[in-house]
Design an enzyme around this catalytic site. Structure first.
Site, PDB file in Angstrom:
ATOM      1  N   SER A  13      58.275  37.117  18.676  1.00 42.78           N
ATOM      2  CA  SER A  13      57.442  36.910  17.493  1.00 42.78           C
ATOM      3  C   SER A  13      56.500  38.044  17.154  1.00 42.78           C
ATOM      4  O   SER A  13      55.854  38.018  16.110  1.00 42.78           O
ATOM      5  CB  SER A  13      56.641  35.613  17.641  1.00 42.78           C
ATOM      6  OG  SER A  13      57.493  34.500  17.578  1.00 42.78           O
TER       7      SER A  13
ATOM      8  N   LYS B 129      46.165  36.754  14.273  1.00 38.44           N
ATOM      9  CA  LYS B 129      47.132  35.699  13.957  1.00 38.44           C
ATOM     10  C   LYS B 129      46.440  34.345  14.072  1.00 38.44           C
ATOM     11  O   LYS B 129      45.680  34.111  15.019  1.00 38.44           O
ATOM     12  CB  LYS B 129      48.311  35.803  14.927  1.00 38.44           C
ATOM     13  CG  LYS B 129      49.431  34.802  14.676  1.00 38.44           C
ATOM     14  CD  LYS B 129      50.561  35.019  15.678  1.00 38.44           C
ATOM     15  CE  LYS B 129      51.689  34.034  15.492  1.00 38.44           C
ATOM     16  NZ  LYS B 129      52.782  34.260  16.475  1.00 38.44           N
TER      17      LYS B 129
ATOM     18  N   SER C 104      57.192  34.917  14.514  1.00 40.06           N
ATOM     19  CA  SER C 104      56.232  34.140  13.739  1.00 40.06           C
ATOM     20  C   SER C 104      54.993  34.939  13.321  1.00 40.06           C
ATOM     21  O   SER C 104      54.190  34.451  12.529  1.00 40.06           O
ATOM     22  CB  SER C 104      55.789  32.915  14.550  1.00 40.06           C
ATOM     23  OG  SER C 104      55.191  33.298  15.776  1.00 40.06           O
TER      24      SER C 104
END
Length: 465
Positions: free
Chosen positions: A173, A74, A149
């Site tokens: 997330s 990420k 996210s």
């Protein structure tokens, strides 16, 4: 699904495939994909590492279990020499000067990072639409959001573009996008994996965690990344989880929150599927207990009060002076203002403004301190619950993933989509999303430092529901 990591490891050892061919195949898939999962490809570095693995194998040297396994990161993690943008305009040209501890541990084990993955800017969102790289598209239906996210990380795993990915979970997330894309996603106990090198959103709930297609792969990755880190004072020592330890279920009693299931916010299909799963579990002889808990709107408001306050503080350093895309104005104060207003997303600005308000004089006692007190009450409530049950089972979200664009029109609805994940974050508990039980899966939660029992129960549910 059996462990992809073990399967690929054996193929490499038996020289059925080369590491170079494997990495190139994944890079090609990432390059060609239309789901907006990629912020940057790490092709040169990845292929150079792959050549080293192939050389070791040809020379008859042993390789570790993770050696040569391609994974995604990420784009909120430092990885030295790579662009680390947090999917934001402010950091679009920022290069990492060092590597996050969790990522370094994977590198030390021989795993190969191949992509920095798209996400909500600075982790601010539940849909992976708040990004300069374009909304991430759901792996199962590209008209829907991928969740956030860590949306890019979840989609890359679901589409087999990476073997596993490393996401970040502050209020759901990892778990929510894992559910939206039908894979496994773990938020470990707070502190089990070092946060050093992870861009801070809300420091008291930020967690590093893996996304993968099997429980065994989650276990392998968790063991490698866990451990005390001198660079992170909140990190803790933890026990390694053995493969045999998670093969036999020892859970006798589970609980679920009545108010989650009786809420007006939950879709009828999610409710029906969850209750069906409960009945299947009961049929195995496991006792099921309905628990009382805080209303979901209290959980959401408490979480966002504290998270916004912490992100306002954490992002105060990003003003274009030491970091980021500086925009010059007439004077220094105007330069700060223009740099931040032009470079932050609308959602990030919304959270900074909200955070500064709850921390401001006249509001902090009434709002922020009340949020801290409620967080303590939530943790105390969980302590009581885990004296009565081994596991708490819950839906991941109250509804199916929305269409792309809907969340941006209604930020309040986006916040409410976190209703079933944020409570476990506030209490810093380990929680695993599994791709079964409802349209967005189920969450398995245990007391702190009890990841082993979660993985045991996940294996049990794989054959039960």
């Amino acid at each position: 699904m059996d462990s992809q990591i073990k399967h690929i490891h054996q193929q490499l050892v038996d020289q059925q495939i080369t590491c170079t061919a494997l990495v190139q195949e994944k890079l090609n898939l990432l390059q060609e994909n239309t789901h907006n999962t990629v912020n940057s490809l790490l092709d040169k570095t990845a292929l150079a590492l792959a050549v080293k693995v192939d050389t070791k194998i040809k020379n008859g040297e042993k390789i570790g279990l993770l050696e040569g396994i391609p994974f995604g990161v990420k784009d909120v993690y430092m990885l030295q020499g790579t662009n680390t943008t947090a999917s934001s305009n402010l950091l679009k040209n920022y290069k990492s000067p060092f590597t996050a501890t969790a990522i370094q541990k994977l590198l030390d084990a021989g795993a190969i990072p191949i992509v920095k993955e798209n996400c909500d800017s600075f982790g601010h969102g539940s849909s992976s639409e708040n990004t300069i790289f374009g909304a991430v598209k759901n792996a199962l239906n590209p008209a829907l959001v991928a969740g956030g996210s860590s949306g890019g990380s979840a989609v890359n795993v679901a589409k087999n573009f990476t073997i596993f990915s490393i996401g970040g979970d502050t209020g759901g997330s990892i778990r929510q996008p894992a559910g939206y894309n039908k894979i496994y996603g773990l938020k470990p106990t707070y502190g089990r994996i070092s946060r050093y090198g992870l861009m801070a959103y809300a420091s008291s709930t930020d967690c590093v965690g893996p996304l993968a297609k099997s429980i065994e792969d989650i276990r392998i990755i968790l063991n490698v990344m866990s451990g005390k880190d001198a660079k992170d004072q909140t990190s803790i020592t933890s026990k390694e989880i053995d493969e045999k330890a998670i093969s036999n279920n020892t859970v006798k009693t589970i609980g679920y929150f009545k108010n989650f299931i009786e809420s007006d916010a939950i879709d009828a299909d999610v409710k029906a599927d969850f209750l069906t799963s409960i009945e299947k579990i009961k049929a195995t002889g496991i006792k099921v207990k309905a628990l009382d808990f805080f209303k979901s709107d209290i959980l959401v408001s408490t979480y966002y009060t504290l998270a916004m306050a912490e992100t306002a503080s954490n992002l105060s350093r990003l003003d274009g002076t030491n970091y980021g895309n500086r925009i010059e104005a007439e004077n220094l104060i105007e330069t700060y203002a223009v740099t931040r207003s032009e470079n932050f997303s609308e959602e990030t600005k919304r959270r900074i403004v909200g955070g500064n308000q709850v921390l401001s004089q006249g509001f902090s006692d009434e709002i922020y301190l009340k949020g801290l007190a409620l967080r303590d009450q939530i943790s105390t409530n969980f302590d009581k619950d885990f004296k009565e049950v081994d596991i708490i089972l819950s839906p991941v979200t109250p509804s199916a993933p929305p269409k792309i664009g809907e969340s941006l029109k209604d930020p309040h609805a986006m916040y409410l989509s976190d209703a079933y994940t944020v409570g476990f974050s506030l209490a810093q508990l380990p929680t695993l999303t599994i791709p079964q039980g409802t349209v967005t899966g189920l969450q398995i939660t245990a007391a702190k430092n009890n990841e082993e029992i979660i993985l045991k129960f996940a294996n049990f549910l794989k054959e039960t529901i």
